[in-house]
Write a protein that holds these residues in place. Structure first.
Motif, short mmCIF file in Angstrom:
data_model
loop_
_atom_site.label_atom_id
_atom_site.label_comp_id
_atom_site.label_asym_id
_atom_site.label_seq_id
_atom_site.Cartn_x
_atom_site.Cartn_y
_atom_site.Cartn_z
N TYR A 17 2.84 -48.61 6.20
CA TYR A 17 3.15 -47.90 4.97
C TYR A 17 4.64 -47.62 4.85
O TYR A 17 5.19 -47.63 3.76
CB TYR A 17 2.37 -46.60 4.89
N THR A 47 -1.27 -50.58 -3.57
CA THR A 47 -2.30 -49.86 -2.81
C THR A 47 -1.71 -49.16 -1.59
O THR A 47 -1.97 -47.98 -1.35
CB THR A 47 -3.42 -50.82 -2.37
N ARG A 48 -0.91 -49.88 -0.83
CA ARG A 48 -0.33 -49.29 0.38
C ARG A 48 0.68 -48.21 0.05
O ARG A 48 0.79 -47.22 0.77
CB ARG A 48 0.29 -50.39 1.25
N ARG A 50 0.56 -46.25 -2.59
CA ARG A 50 -0.24 -45.09 -2.99
C ARG A 50 -0.78 -44.36 -1.76
O ARG A 50 -0.71 -43.14 -1.66
CB ARG A 50 -1.38 -45.53 -3.89
N ARG A 51 -1.29 -45.12 -0.82
CA ARG A 51 -1.84 -44.53 0.42
C ARG A 51 -0.74 -43.83 1.22
O ARG A 51 -0.94 -42.74 1.73
CB ARG A 51 -2.51 -45.61 1.26
N GLN A 54 0.05 -40.57 -0.42
CA GLN A 54 -1.02 -39.61 -0.17
C GLN A 54 -0.89 -39.01 1.23
O GLN A 54 -1.03 -37.80 1.41
CB GLN A 54 -2.39 -40.27 -0.32
N LEU A 55 -0.64 -39.87 2.21
CA LEU A 55 -0.47 -39.39 3.59
C LEU A 55 0.73 -38.46 3.70
O LEU A 55 0.67 -37.43 4.37
CB LEU A 55 -0.32 -40.57 4.55
#
Length: 66
Positions: A17, A47-48, A50-51, A54-55
């Protein structure tokens, strides 16, 4: 929380990420450029990214509550 604290939190995110965050936000590449550099589909970058964000929010939120 200062810039150094934020950078430390970012470094704690898995390298998968981190590369996306670094290219997009610190190097200023757009999504299509990031995908081309990493040789992955644009959707995968989205996608990555966004992840990763979030993390990071989770980590920063937990750090603030402590």
């Amino acid at each position: 929380m200062d810039t150094l604290d934020i950078r430390n939190e970012i470094y704690s995110i898995r390298i998968t990420y981190w590369r996306k965050i670094r290219l997009r936000y610190f190097s200023g590449y757009i999504l299509s450029e990031t995908a081309q550099i990493l040789e992955i589909p644009r959707g995968t970058v989205v996608t990555r990214q966004r992840r990763a964000l979030q993390l990071l929010r989770l980590e920063l939120g937990e750090g603030i509550r402590k």
